[in-house]
Design an enzyme around this catalytic site. Structure first.
Site, PDB file in Angstrom:
ATOM      1  CG  ASN A  91       6.810  12.352   3.750  1.00  0.00           C
ATOM      2  OD1 ASN A  91       5.227  12.909   3.325  1.00  0.00           O
ATOM      3  ND2 ASN A  91       7.082  11.455   3.335  1.00  0.00           N
ATOM      4  CG  PHE A 100      -4.538  11.950   9.873  1.00  0.00           C
ATOM      5  CD1 PHE A 100      -5.920  11.626   9.456  1.00  0.00           C
ATOM      6  CD2 PHE A 100      -4.213  12.902  10.569  1.00  0.00           C
ATOM      7  CE1 PHE A 100      -7.014  12.178  10.317  1.00  0.00           C
ATOM      8  CE2 PHE A 100      -5.327  13.584  11.425  1.00  0.00           C
ATOM      9  CZ  PHE A 100      -6.480  13.157  11.115  1.00  0.00           C
ATOM     10  CE  LYS A 140      -5.747  10.114  -0.443  1.00  0.00           C
ATOM     11  NZ  LYS A 140      -6.994  10.968  -0.207  1.00  0.00           N
ATOM     12  CB  SER A 170      -9.751   2.073   5.218  1.00  0.00           C
ATOM     13  OG  SER A 170     -10.674   1.884   4.410  1.00  0.00           O
ATOM     14  CE1 TYR A 190      -4.843   3.006   2.263  1.00  0.00           C
ATOM     15  CE2 TYR A 190      -7.078   2.087   1.669  1.00  0.00           C
ATOM     16  CZ  TYR A 190      -6.281   3.082   2.384  1.00  0.00           C
ATOM     17  OH  TYR A 190      -6.966   3.923   3.229  1.00  0.00           O
ATOM     18  CE  LYS A 198      -5.003   3.138   5.899  1.00  0.00           C
ATOM     19  NZ  LYS A 198      -4.276   4.378   6.553  1.00  0.00           N
TER      20      LYS A 198
HETATM   21  P1  NAD Z   1      -3.765  12.051   2.037  1.00  0.00           P
HETATM   22  O1  NAD Z   1      -2.877  11.777   1.269  1.00  0.00           O
HETATM   23  O2  NAD Z   1      -4.287  13.614   1.726  1.00  0.00           O
HETATM   24  O3  NAD Z   1      -3.000  12.347   3.576  1.00  0.00           O
HETATM   25  C1  NAD Z   1      -1.901  11.466   4.055  1.00  0.00           C
HETATM   26  C2  NAD Z   1      -0.754  12.404   4.354  1.00  0.00           C
HETATM   27  O4  NAD Z   1       0.195  11.846   5.025  1.00  0.00           O
HETATM   28  C3  NAD Z   1      -0.356  13.331   3.310  1.00  0.00           C
HETATM   29  O5  NAD Z   1      -0.219  14.721   3.637  1.00  0.00           O
HETATM   30  C4  NAD Z   1       0.959  12.696   2.836  1.00  0.00           C
HETATM   31  O6  NAD Z   1       1.983  13.795   2.467  1.00  0.00           O
HETATM   32  C5  NAD Z   1       1.493  12.101   4.149  1.00  0.00           C
HETATM   33  N1  NAD Z   1       2.483  11.002   4.470  1.00  0.00           N
HETATM   34  C6  NAD Z   1       2.461   9.950   3.882  1.00  0.00           C
HETATM   35  N2  NAD Z   1       3.652   9.274   4.182  1.00  0.00           N
HETATM   36  C7  NAD Z   1       4.209   9.990   5.081  1.00  0.00           C
HETATM   37  C8  NAD Z   1       5.377   9.776   5.817  1.00  0.00           C
HETATM   38  N3  NAD Z   1       6.121   8.656   5.587  1.00  0.00           N
HETATM   39  N4  NAD Z   1       5.735  10.705   6.452  1.00  0.00           N
HETATM   40  C9  NAD Z   1       5.224  11.770   6.722  1.00  0.00           C
HETATM   41  N5  NAD Z   1       4.112  12.086   6.141  1.00  0.00           N
HETATM   42  C10 NAD Z   1       3.540  11.121   5.249  1.00  0.00           C
HETATM   43  O7  NAD Z   1      -4.881  11.340   2.595  1.00  0.00           O
HETATM   44  P2  NAD Z   1      -6.314  11.435   3.298  1.00  0.00           P
HETATM   45  O8  NAD Z   1      -7.562  11.149   2.511  1.00  0.00           O
HETATM   46  O9  NAD Z   1      -6.078  12.990   4.143  1.00  0.00           O
HETATM   47  O10 NAD Z   1      -5.968  10.042   4.325  1.00  0.00           O
HETATM   48  C11 NAD Z   1      -5.515  10.278   5.800  1.00  0.00           C
HETATM   49  C12 NAD Z   1      -5.437   8.957   6.189  1.00  0.00           C
HETATM   50  O11 NAD Z   1      -6.682   8.222   6.093  1.00  0.00           O
HETATM   51  C13 NAD Z   1      -4.599   8.006   5.342  1.00  0.00           C
HETATM   52  O12 NAD Z   1      -3.904   6.994   6.377  1.00  0.00           O
HETATM   53  C14 NAD Z   1      -5.579   7.078   4.576  1.00  0.00           C
HETATM   54  O13 NAD Z   1      -5.244   5.898   4.244  1.00  0.00           O
HETATM   55  C15 NAD Z   1      -6.716   7.041   5.640  1.00  0.00           C
HETATM   56  N6  NAD Z   1      -7.992   6.938   4.949  1.00  0.00           N
HETATM   57  C16 NAD Z   1      -8.379   7.774   3.772  1.00  0.00           C
HETATM   58  C17 NAD Z   1      -9.457   7.437   3.222  1.00  0.00           C
HETATM   59  C18 NAD Z   1     -10.090   8.282   2.180  1.00  0.00           C
HETATM   60  O14 NAD Z   1     -11.078   8.140   1.412  1.00  0.00           O
HETATM   61  N7  NAD Z   1      -9.639   9.715   1.977  1.00  0.00           N
HETATM   62  C19 NAD Z   1     -10.366   6.245   3.578  1.00  0.00           C
HETATM   63  C20 NAD Z   1     -10.085   5.574   4.634  1.00  0.00           C
HETATM   64  C21 NAD Z   1      -8.694   5.727   5.195  1.00  0.00           C
HETATM   65  C1  UD1 Z   2     -12.028   3.101  -2.401  1.00  0.00           C
HETATM   66  C2  UD1 Z   2     -11.209   2.083  -2.346  1.00  0.00           C
HETATM   67  C3  UD1 Z   2     -11.195   1.786  -0.559  1.00  0.00           C
HETATM   68  C4  UD1 Z   2     -10.549   3.153  -0.117  1.00  0.00           C
HETATM   69  C5  UD1 Z   2     -11.690   4.300  -0.491  1.00  0.00           C
HETATM   70  C6  UD1 Z   2     -10.965   5.542  -0.004  1.00  0.00           C
HETATM   71  C7  UD1 Z   2     -11.049   0.363  -4.033  1.00  0.00           C
HETATM   72  C8  UD1 Z   2     -11.648  -0.992  -4.436  1.00  0.00           C
HETATM   73  N1  UD1 Z   2     -11.298   0.727  -2.846  1.00  0.00           N
HETATM   74  O1  UD1 Z   2     -13.365   2.843  -2.019  1.00  0.00           O
HETATM   75  O2  UD1 Z   2     -10.225   0.627  -0.253  1.00  0.00           O
HETATM   76  O3  UD1 Z   2     -10.632   3.142   1.330  1.00  0.00           O
HETATM   77  O4  UD1 Z   2     -11.448   4.276  -2.214  1.00  0.00           O
HETATM   78  O5  UD1 Z   2      -9.731   6.003  -0.655  1.00  0.00           O
HETATM   79  O6  UD1 Z   2     -10.533   1.001  -4.892  1.00  0.00           O
HETATM   80  N2  UD1 Z   2     -16.979   4.778  -9.220  1.00  0.00           N
HETATM   81  C9  UD1 Z   2     -17.375   4.937 -10.493  1.00  0.00           C
HETATM   82  N3  UD1 Z   2     -16.712   5.889 -11.332  1.00  0.00           N
HETATM   83  C10 UD1 Z   2     -15.589   6.425 -11.113  1.00  0.00           C
HETATM   84  C11 UD1 Z   2     -14.977   6.049  -9.777  1.00  0.00           C
HETATM   85  C12 UD1 Z   2     -15.673   5.647  -8.924  1.00  0.00           C
HETATM   86  O7  UD1 Z   2     -18.416   4.640 -10.706  1.00  0.00           O
HETATM   87  O8  UD1 Z   2     -14.813   6.845 -11.800  1.00  0.00           O
HETATM   88  C13 UD1 Z   2     -17.870   3.864  -8.521  1.00  0.00           C
HETATM   89  C14 UD1 Z   2     -16.995   2.740  -7.843  1.00  0.00           C
HETATM   90  O9  UD1 Z   2     -17.392   1.918  -8.704  1.00  0.00           O
HETATM   91  C15 UD1 Z   2     -17.884   2.709  -6.631  1.00  0.00           C
HETATM   92  C16 UD1 Z   2     -18.118   4.138  -6.046  1.00  0.00           C
HETATM   93  O10 UD1 Z   2     -18.025   5.034  -7.398  1.00  0.00           O
HETATM   94  O11 UD1 Z   2     -18.910   2.066  -6.542  1.00  0.00           O
HETATM   95  C17 UD1 Z   2     -17.208   4.698  -5.108  1.00  0.00           C
HETATM   96  O12 UD1 Z   2     -15.774   4.625  -5.482  1.00  0.00           O
HETATM   97  P1  UD1 Z   2     -14.675   5.160  -4.858  1.00  0.00           P
HETATM   98  O13 UD1 Z   2     -14.668   6.488  -4.623  1.00  0.00           O
HETATM   99  O14 UD1 Z   2     -13.407   4.799  -5.448  1.00  0.00           O
HETATM  100  O15 UD1 Z   2     -14.413   4.511  -3.442  1.00  0.00           O
HETATM  101  P2  UD1 Z   2     -14.509   2.906  -2.980  1.00  0.00           P
HETATM  102  O16 UD1 Z   2     -14.392   2.104  -4.158  1.00  0.00           O
HETATM  103  O17 UD1 Z   2     -15.533   2.823  -2.210  1.00  0.00           O
END
Ligand code: NAD
Ligand code: UD1
Length: 338
Positions: free
Chosen positions: A32, A80, A84, A124, A149, A153
């Protein structure tokens, strides 16, 4: 295989779409665009030379989803779609629970109706909570999440486990990602966060191009080698390849498996800053700031189950992650909106 990617226009979904095409599969996207835009799909089409069927719809819209399943012979789904941002989930818990749980429930109901029983889910490492030991293994019981969040998950994992338990023909693969960063080496697709990024690598990328002044390093008094937080950063292309393997696995193996996708190596915040500066020849000004509430000192994956079950392991290193992030940032200074 025809593989439906919910949220496939997003950061991880778009990279997975490329790798599925490379492996000879046929991805179909539903999104979306709440946190993305159609441009990322057009870029995937440019990289792969393929047309990607895509629908703009909310995954919790049962009618729209029904139509998509009716129009396409779907073999497997990668889910996905979800919101997030951790901080936002603390401010807007209902929106997060509603969106992330509703999309999953509707998706499962529509899958059931159309006889599609293979699903790979984006979970995650946050589901583990703050474990007393590293590395994190899939059989460690969760010690609880720290934000809505994370709980979505956790709950979705339970919902999917329950669906599979009730019908053993289902195949559910719960992928627990560690910290995905980097971008496709073409520089065409990458991470495009709206507003000021919360996560480390997107923040560094914007400091590197002068859009943000300096990085705040959240704490240098953790019990880690240099005092800054340690995480398992994984290149998004490696992560995407893990999804291809997970889909293949789901097609062959009914059951429910939790699988870590990480490298097994921890890097500190300063490791990331130093590597980024070195490989990209840019300066990243930073200051030490107080710890960020909710952060943990250290986590990294035990990735042995992914190797054993999927035959997958990460191949790219931290240099690749820093180089590819910077390439996407410099070529797309305004992200996909440029
Ligand atoms: P992202 O936000 O880039 O991608 C998620 C996509 O889902 C987006 O394109 C968004 O528009 C779509 N979306 C959200 N709600 C929707 C809905 N109701 N209907 C249709 N589309 C919808 O995020 P990402 O980084 O690509 O992450 C993908 C998945 O992986 C997510 O579920 C996220 O929670 C999970 N995840 C991400 C990370 C990370 O660090 N990026 C870490 C762990 C888990
Ligand atoms: C965060 C989320 C986690 C999520 C993941 C991916 C929290 C507590 N956890 O993980 O649930 O799955 O993102 O979206 O938010 N840092 C700095 N300066 C910054 C940003 C981050 O020092 O401006 C440090 C943080 O303290 C950490 C590391 O960088 O030690 C990574 O941070 P980040 O990229 O936000 O990921 P997580 O905290 O591991």
């Amino acid at each position: 295989m025809n593989i439906l990617l919910t949220g496939g226009a997003g950061f991880i979904g778009s990279h997975t779409c490329v790798e599925l095409c490379e492996a000879g599969h046929h991805p179909i996207i539903v999104d979306n665009y709440v946190n993305s835009c159609e441009e990322s799909i057009l870029r995937v089409e440019k990289i792969t030379g393929r047309k990607i069927p895509h629908y703009q719809a909310d995954v919790s819209d049962a009618q729209a989803m029904d139509r998509i399943f009716f129009e396409n012979e779907i073999d497997c789904v990668v889910h996905f779609a979800g919101l997030k941002a951790v901080g936002e989930s603390v401010e807007q818990p209902l929106r997060y629970y509603r969106n992330n749980l509703d999309t999953t429930l509707t998706l499962c109901e529509v899958m059931k109706k159309h006889g599609v029983r293979k699903i790979v889910f984006s979970s995650s490492a946050t589901v583990y909570g703050n474990q007393p030991v590293v590395p994190y293994r899939e059989d460690m019981p969760s010690v609880g999440c720290t934000n809505p969040y994370g709980w979505t998950k956790f709950m979705i994992e339970k919902i999917l486990e329950g669906v599979q338990h009730a019908n053993p023909e289902w195949s559910v693969v719960l992928l627990r990602y560690f910290n995905p960063i980097g971008a496709h080496e073409s520089g065409l697709i990458g991470e495009d966060p709206a507003g000021i990024p919360n996560n480390l690598m997107p923040f560094i990328a914007k400091v590197a191009v002068g859009e943000l002044k300096k990085l705040s390093v959240f704490g240098n008094d953790y019990p880690t080698p240099d005092g800054t937080g340690v995480r398992d950063y994984i290149h998004v292309v490696d992560l995407a390849k893990g999804h291809v393997k997970a889909c293949d696995y789901a097609m062959e193996h009914p059951g429910c498996e939790i699988i870590n996708l990480g490298t097994g190596h921890g890097y500190s915040v300063l490791d990331i800053v130093n590597t980024f500066q070195r490989v990209n020849h840019v300066e990243i000004p930073y200051e030490i700031a107080p710890r960020r509430p909710g952060d943990i000192a250290e986590n990294y994956a035990d990735p042995t189950k992914a190797l054993k079950l999927l035959g997958w392991q990460a191949e790219k290193n931290l240099e690749d992650m820093c180089r590819d992030t910077y390439r996407f940032q410099t070529r797309n200074p305004k992200g996909y909106r440029g």
